[in-house]
Design an enzyme around this catalytic site. Structure first.
Site, short mmCIF file in Angstrom:
data_model
loop_
_atom_site.label_atom_id
_atom_site.label_comp_id
_atom_site.label_asym_id
_atom_site.label_seq_id
_atom_site.Cartn_x
_atom_site.Cartn_y
_atom_site.Cartn_z
N LYS A 221 34.62 39.73 37.46
CA LYS A 221 33.72 40.01 36.35
C LYS A 221 32.64 41.01 36.77
O LYS A 221 32.07 40.89 37.85
CB LYS A 221 33.08 38.73 35.84
CG LYS A 221 34.07 37.76 35.21
CD LYS A 221 33.39 36.50 34.69
CE LYS A 221 34.40 35.56 34.06
NZ LYS A 221 33.75 34.31 33.57
N ASP B 261 37.07 37.68 48.29
CA ASP B 261 36.95 37.34 46.86
C ASP B 261 36.57 38.59 46.07
O ASP B 261 35.54 39.22 46.35
CB ASP B 261 35.89 36.26 46.69
CG ASP B 261 35.94 35.60 45.32
OD1 ASP B 261 36.23 36.29 44.33
OD2 ASP B 261 35.66 34.39 45.24
N THR C 286 51.75 36.44 54.13
CA THR C 286 51.61 35.02 53.81
C THR C 286 52.28 34.70 52.47
O THR C 286 52.62 35.60 51.69
CB THR C 286 50.12 34.63 53.72
OG1 THR C 286 49.53 35.33 52.62
CG2 THR C 286 49.39 34.99 55.01
#
Length: 258
Positions: free
Chosen positions: A167, A163, A235
């Protein structure tokens, strides 16, 4: 380098209920590097989970918990053999995990994920494809590295598309921070490989800076055969990123000193 016979596979994970999101480690409070999401298992997934998880799965415990383990996992007993060991952090539904384990049957793979549904999907694939060299851990990757993995025991650590927390105020939540990379370096054996991949430009820069700053790591020599395969399957998620104009960057280091 050896060619690998896979093609694109599953979509990104649809996560389920999570482990606790913030943990204490030693004297500092660690920010979570994953998002809290929930989703139930299907009846078929639940049945597979109940049958296979006791043998193939393990739940990581935070360091400060009363039932935290006193010693690392005995991976030789868990897999039933002594073999090179790879830790994949954030395996999602296990598309890359499964394909790479199938290509390298001589390598044992521990896949770490916080989301139960992703692990359930991987369990189903392991059974369907009869893949014997994958084990699963549900929990926070840092807890796993700290508590369950012995120093200098890993031939590789894979961190694919962590991830990016885009921000600026959330950058502290990114997984690959200096402390975590130092912990990974400690768990790698001499010559062991850290393989990261991301399609987020800002995270590329941070990962590169942190990896290059770790004194026990050096960039992988492209002329030398690495300890593990560093070729990933593509993928559907990655294909969509390419179609949207996002370039995927691979970052590779190896442990260069005891």
């Amino acid at each position: 380098m050896r060619a690998q016979p896979w093609v694109e596979a599953a979509t990104p994970p649809t996560p389920s209920d999570t482990v606790p999101a913030e943990r204490s480690s030693g004297s500092y409070r660690r920010n979570t590097s994953f998002r809290s999401r929930r989703s139930a298992l299907s009846p078929a997934q639940q049945g597979t989970w109940e049958r296979l998880w006791p043998e193939l799965g393990y739940v990581a415990t935070p360091r400060h918990a009363a039932d935290a383990p006193d010693e690392p996992l005995d991976t030789s007993s868990w897999f039933g053999r002594d073999a090179p060991l790879v830790l994949e952090i954030g395996c999602g539904t296990g598309t890359s995990t499964l394909a790479m384990a199938q290509f390298e049957p001589e390598v044992d793979v521990i896949a770490v994920e916080v989301y139960r549904r992703g692990l359930a999907q991987l369990l189903s694939a392991i059974e369907r494809e009869n893949v014997p060299n994958i084990r699963l851990i549900r929990g926070d990757a840092v807890d796993v590295l700290e508590q369950l993995i012995a120093p200098a025991s890993l031939s590789g650590v894979r961190v694919f598309f962590p991830d990016p927390w885009p921000k600026a105020r959330h950058h502290k939540r990114r997984l690959l921070q200096p402390d975590t990379v130092a912990l990974i370096a400690d768990r790698l054996r001499l010559g062991g490989v850290l393989h990261a991949a991301t399609d987020h430009p800002g995270y590329v820069d941070q990962i590169a800076e942190v990896g290059d700053a770790e004194p026990r790591l050096s960039r992988l020599d492209p002329l030398r055969e690495p300890a593990i395969s560093v070729v990933r399957p593509t993928t559907k998620y990655e294909t969509k990123a390419h179609d949207a104009g996002s370039a995927v960057t691979e970052l590779l280091w190896e442990r260069n000193r005891p």
